[in-house]
Design a protein around this motif. Sequence first.
Motif, PDB file in Angstrom:
ATOM      1  N   THR B 203       0.829  -1.220   0.000  1.00  0.00           N
ATOM      2  CA  THR B 203       0.000   0.000   0.000  1.00  0.00           C
ATOM      3  C   THR B 203       0.858   1.262   0.000  1.00  0.00           C
ATOM      4  N   THR B 204       1.984   1.219   0.713  1.00  0.00           N
ATOM      5  CA  THR B 204       2.858   2.391   0.730  1.00  0.00           C
ATOM      6  C   THR B 204       3.337   2.714  -0.678  1.00  0.00           C
ATOM      7  N   ALA B 205       3.686   1.670  -1.440  1.00  0.00           N
ATOM      8  CA  ALA B 205       4.143   1.889  -2.817  1.00  0.00           C
ATOM      9  C   ALA B 205       3.008   2.419  -3.681  1.00  0.00           C
ATOM     10  N   ILE B 206       1.842   1.764  -3.592  1.00  0.00           N
ATOM     11  CA  ILE B 206       0.712   2.175  -4.448  1.00  0.00           C
ATOM     12  C   ILE B 206       0.256   3.593  -4.096  1.00  0.00           C
ATOM     13  N   ASP B 207       0.387   3.944  -2.820  1.00  0.00           N
ATOM     14  CA  ASP B 207      -0.017   5.275  -2.366  1.00  0.00           C
ATOM     15  C   ASP B 207       0.723   6.376  -3.124  1.00  0.00           C
ATOM     16  N   LYS B 208       1.893   6.039  -3.655  1.00  0.00           N
ATOM     17  CA  LYS B 208       2.694   7.065  -4.331  1.00  0.00           C
ATOM     18  C   LYS B 208       2.383   7.170  -5.821  1.00  0.00           C
ATOM     19  N   LEU B 209       1.422   6.372  -6.296  1.00  0.00           N
ATOM     20  CA  LEU B 209       1.127   6.308  -7.735  1.00  0.00           C
ATOM     21  C   LEU B 209       0.967   7.689  -8.368  1.00  0.00           C
ATOM     22  N   ASP B 210       0.164   8.556  -7.711  1.00  0.00           N
ATOM     23  CA  ASP B 210      -0.069   9.892  -8.282  1.00  0.00           C
ATOM     24  C   ASP B 210       1.235  10.631  -8.534  1.00  0.00           C
ATOM     25  N   LYS B 211       2.191  10.410  -7.638  1.00  0.00           N
ATOM     26  CA  LYS B 211       3.436  11.174  -7.740  1.00  0.00           C
ATOM     27  C   LYS B 211       4.466  10.518  -8.646  1.00  0.00           C
ATOM     28  N   ILE B 212       4.550   9.164  -8.626  1.00  0.00           N
ATOM     29  CA  ILE B 212       5.683   8.521  -9.304  1.00  0.00           C
ATOM     30  C   ILE B 212       5.258   7.620 -10.459  1.00  0.00           C
ATOM     31  N   GLY B 213       3.972   7.468 -10.677  1.00  0.00           N
ATOM     32  CA  GLY B 213       3.502   6.636 -11.794  1.00  0.00           C
ATOM     33  C   GLY B 213       3.733   5.146 -11.540  1.00  0.00           C
ATOM     34  N   TRP B 214       3.196   4.304 -12.443  1.00  0.00           N
ATOM     35  CA  TRP B 214       3.286   2.854 -12.233  1.00  0.00           C
ATOM     36  C   TRP B 214       4.726   2.354 -12.247  1.00  0.00           C
ATOM     37  N   ASP B 215       5.552   2.932 -13.146  1.00  0.00           N
ATOM     38  CA  ASP B 215       6.955   2.493 -13.170  1.00  0.00           C
ATOM     39  C   ASP B 215       7.596   2.697 -11.811  1.00  0.00           C
ATOM     40  N   GLY B 216       7.329   3.865 -11.240  1.00  0.00           N
ATOM     41  CA  GLY B 216       7.878   4.170  -9.927  1.00  0.00           C
ATOM     42  C   GLY B 216       7.355   3.220  -8.865  1.00  0.00           C
ATOM     43  N   VAL B 217       6.060   2.896  -8.964  1.00  0.00           N
ATOM     44  CA  VAL B 217       5.465   1.995  -7.977  1.00  0.00           C
ATOM     45  C   VAL B 217       6.152   0.629  -8.031  1.00  0.00           C
ATOM     46  N   PHE B 218       6.347   0.117  -9.254  1.00  0.00           N
ATOM     47  CA  PHE B 218       6.951  -1.226  -9.353  1.00  0.00           C
ATOM     48  C   PHE B 218       8.420  -1.192  -8.958  1.00  0.00           C
ATOM     49  N   ASN B 219       9.042  -0.085  -9.259  1.00  0.00           N
ATOM     50  CA  ASN B 219      10.401   0.120  -8.794  1.00  0.00           C
ATOM     51  C   ASN B 219      10.462   0.026  -7.268  1.00  0.00           C
ATOM     52  N   GLU B 220       9.499   0.691  -6.645  1.00  0.00           N
ATOM     53  CA  GLU B 220       9.461   0.705  -5.182  1.00  0.00           C
ATOM     54  C   GLU B 220       9.132  -0.691  -4.639  1.00  0.00           C
ATOM     55  N   LEU B 221       8.217  -1.403  -5.315  1.00  0.00           N
ATOM     56  CA  LEU B 221       7.884  -2.768  -4.877  1.00  0.00           C
ATOM     57  C   LEU B 221       9.131  -3.644  -4.956  1.00  0.00           C
ATOM     58  N   GLU B 222       9.896  -3.463  -6.039  1.00  0.00           N
ATOM     59  CA  GLU B 222      11.145  -4.209  -6.229  1.00  0.00           C
ATOM     60  C   GLU B 222      12.105  -3.928  -5.075  1.00  0.00           C
ATOM     61  N   THR B 284      -6.728   2.017  -6.770  1.00  0.00           N
ATOM     62  CA  THR B 284      -5.342   2.429  -6.496  1.00  0.00           C
ATOM     63  C   THR B 284      -5.253   3.416  -5.327  1.00  0.00           C
ATOM     64  N   LEU B 285      -6.395   3.830  -4.832  1.00  0.00           N
ATOM     65  CA  LEU B 285      -6.376   4.743  -3.686  1.00  0.00           C
ATOM     66  C   LEU B 285      -5.978   3.969  -2.434  1.00  0.00           C
ATOM     67  N   ALA B 286      -4.945   4.425  -1.730  1.00  0.00           N
ATOM     68  CA  ALA B 286      -4.429   3.624  -0.613  1.00  0.00           C
ATOM     69  C   ALA B 286      -4.454   4.355   0.732  1.00  0.00           C
ATOM     70  N   ARG B 287      -4.336   5.715   0.729  1.00  0.00           N
ATOM     71  CA  ARG B 287      -4.283   6.499   1.977  1.00  0.00           C
ATOM     72  C   ARG B 287      -3.154   6.044   2.900  1.00  0.00           C
ATOM     73  N   GLY B 288      -2.004   5.753   2.295  1.00  0.00           N
ATOM     74  CA  GLY B 288      -0.774   5.540   3.051  1.00  0.00           C
ATOM     75  C   GLY B 288      -0.865   4.491   4.137  1.00  0.00           C
ATOM     76  N   LEU B 289      -0.110   4.717   5.172  1.00  0.00           N
ATOM     77  CA  LEU B 289       0.013   3.716   6.233  1.00  0.00           C
ATOM     78  C   LEU B 289      -0.985   3.975   7.346  1.00  0.00           C
ATOM     79  N   SER B 290      -2.182   4.425   7.001  1.00  0.00           N
ATOM     80  CA  SER B 290      -3.086   4.888   8.037  1.00  0.00           C
ATOM     81  C   SER B 290      -3.763   3.718   8.737  1.00  0.00           C
ATOM     82  N   TYR B 291      -4.557   4.073   9.738  1.00  0.00           N
ATOM     83  CA  TYR B 291      -5.238   3.075  10.554  1.00  0.00           C
ATOM     84  C   TYR B 291      -6.566   2.653   9.947  1.00  0.00           C
ATOM     85  N   TYR B 292      -6.832   3.053   8.692  1.00  0.00           N
ATOM     86  CA  TYR B 292      -8.121   2.723   8.090  1.00  0.00           C
ATOM     87  C   TYR B 292      -8.251   1.221   7.874  1.00  0.00           C
ATOM     88  N   THR B 293      -9.502   0.741   7.982  1.00  0.00           N
ATOM     89  CA  THR B 293      -9.744  -0.695   7.837  1.00  0.00           C
ATOM     90  C   THR B 293     -10.849  -1.002   6.843  1.00  0.00           C
TER      91      THR B 293
END
Lengths: 450, 450
Positions: B203-222, B284-293
């Motif tokens: 979720t932390t990686a996907i949360d950044k999608l707006d800023k870094i795009g999918w390439d960035g997300v997969f980079n971060e997952l890697e 793709t909406l993740a809301r970071g590392l929050s306490y949401y459930t």
Amino acid sequence: MNVSIPKGTRDFTPVEAIKRKYLFSLIETVFQKYAYVPIETPTIENLSTLTGKYGEEGDKLLFKVLNNGDFLRKADQNAISEMDSHKLAPSIADRGLRYDLTVPFARFVVMHQHEIQLPFKRYQIQPVWRADRPQKGRYREFYQCDVDVVGSDSLSYEAEFVQILDEVFTALGIRVQIRLNNRKILAGIAEAAGVSDRFSDMTTAIDKLDKIGWDGVFNELEQRGIPATAQNRIREIFNDPGLDSLKDVFLDSRTGLLGIEEVEQVQKYLANQDLGNAFVFDPTLARGLSYYTGCIFEVNALDFEMGSISGGGRYDDLTGVFGLKGVSGVGISFGAERIYDILEGLGLFPENLTAGPKVLCIAMDQEAHLYGFDVVSKFRRAGLHADLYPDPVKLKKQMKYANQSGAEYVVIIGEKEMETGLLTFKHMESGNQEEMAPEAFISRLEQGEA
Amino acid sequence: MNVSIPKGTRDFTPVEAIKRKYLFSLIETVFQKYAYVPIETPTIENLSTLTGKYGEEGDKLLFKVLNNGDFLRKADQNAISEMDSHKLAPSIADRGLRYDLTVPFARFVVMHQHEIQLPFKRYQIQPVWRADRPQKGRYREFYQCDVDVVGSDSLSYEAEFVQILDEVFTALGIRVQIRLNNRKILAGIAEAAGVSDRFSDMTTAIDKLDKIGWDGVFNELEQRGIPATAQNRIREIFNDPGLDSLKDVFLDSRTGLLGIEEVEQVQKYLANQDLGNAFVFDPTLARGLSYYTGCIFEVNALDFEMGSISGGGRYDDLTGVFGLKGVSGVGISFGAERIYDILEGLGLFPENLTAGPKVLCIAMDQEAHLYGFDVVSKFRRAGLHADLYPDPVKLKKQMKYANQSGAEYVVIIGEKEMETGLLTFKHMESGNQEEMAPEAFISRLEQGEA
């Protein structure tokens, strides 16, 4: 688990918060009519702005904010080795919490002097913090409602403040007496009694009149070493303290005469105004050791035992301490917390200040719940405060909620309602029920008939 | 003399304060229609209430209030000799400034659990403080506008929050997209990709999608060590992320299916509602590392480059940290400071939000000034914002003030006006002039014709 809030602070429940909003908003509406405009200043000010402005006692009551990060790096090492908290504080806390609204206002005027035009009429309704010992009616975090104008000597503003005081308390339904005096008159009395050099001793003693009576005042004057001849002269003067008699007393006091002129000019402005409350000249009004230099005001409730609930006055040099000289100011402050207690004590809050919605819908089953969602949406679009119980659970449970919710009307939605589109509106206080479409209910309310 | 305010804090001038009041009041009016009630909590909370609730980073950003009096008496002597600020702080500062409105709300619910009835729908509009590094648009003292309900699982509240978001932004004139997702859907995706144990990395990686795009997300997952097979599965799933396709993905994930059910139930409640803004499901909406459930929301402006301007979601255990278990909550927060900047940037503040009075009177001499005092009093009694220049000084000086005051109408009072009782109202913007009695002017405004 022990959950608490700091001593002297308060949570406001919805009912309290709504009542406070009513009070602040009523006061604000009056300020606006008199063409005062709002400003807001930060909660956190530099301690250099606050320190030394409230006397030694005030400095002790300032809340200080610990510097962030490694605050010990810049700490006063001598103070640490001497274990001297008082000396250490300035080196580990650069900032403090707002102690009143006057000093931040003066700071604001100086910082924004090129953006504002004088006279500048401002109001400010914000909390302040004082590390006072909490007691009944005294809090460490409380609101002040201040209205001031700077940059003019005109006594029309003093008259305006009398009107504002009168209008606010009339609108609140609190009967008050508004007292007016002038520090120059007190100075004239000190002059006439030959104790000009003991002015603050004299005013401090007279300021306690309400609490300790004349015997107490003279006792205090004695203790403060005011000579017997002066005491007798003061006694004489206050035996016949009308404006005309004071003119005779002030034959040799230009200051005293000026004070009388100022009071009379205020009275002149107000000559054609019908005030709703008593407005009196009271030469015993002193306002303590404050920085006031001209007219001073104080307001007391007539029907409730409580100290002064509003007060203020003119100060010749508001902004001098921040380097901007010669800016005169005059203002008043409403004691919001005390006024709240009086409104509560006398039952003067309007009855419609309720936390409950206008209409609460409850649904018999899931289908009715979806239907109910559309119904409350209709009410809300029309501007009504409306609600839907969140689940179609047992009617008994929903009705229990409804009864405690403070809702004015309750509507139960089931099969019949969905079929006909007609809802039964139960008026909770009277128990009356009436069937109609949501639209009919809305238009009836809009016509002020429900 | 150097006068300043602490870094990251702001003064609000009248024009700004009036605009902020407009914004808060508009938001508040919507909250009230949806039957939310206000609470207020103190600025100062016990640090034991705040510490540990915002992560390690948050703890560092808490403003701490130095204990009053001889605070060194109870200071941690070891910390002093080690010169360890971090260790010393808790022994010299028992209290801190409110960091957000959620933790104080949870504390409030626990402390007042016997005074409130569940579900409890509250809003709270108050400032919070964070010792963040100040930068453009980021302040150390700023307002939050929160609206939450606790004590119910009903998804009708999620639907209600979509309506509230839609209504507020429609009323403000800001076109937005409201995005909805559900943390259970993200959990289902992690499950389907075989990385349930790496949920927060994902979720932390996907949360950044707006800023870094999918390439960035997969980079971060890697970089976070998510295996290539899992990455491929995630890529596959997001290639076709509709609710129906996700149902197939979640054949073996009860959590994922539950997330879909919840989203569909929210959509069902809203099926008959005409929203003014785009409302979309966005996995793709993740809301970071929050306490949401459960459901999560986020809002972006369409016509202004700015991060999320509102957001929120459901958290299953709001009050557990204060000892009250099993109380579910859902809520949203309006990013008031960002919304203000957008309104300013797009010129969306109403034109009538002016700091100037409706009518400003100016007087030719002292007699006219007394007369003018009665005239403005008349206007004010009628509810108009009216003002009188404080002294009958040279007309040129008064007119200069009038021009800068923002007054809508200016009236000059001299001998003729006092004789006839008729005033000339000059409309400052158009320059038009019209002669009439004050009463005529008032009744014309009351009929909405002026």
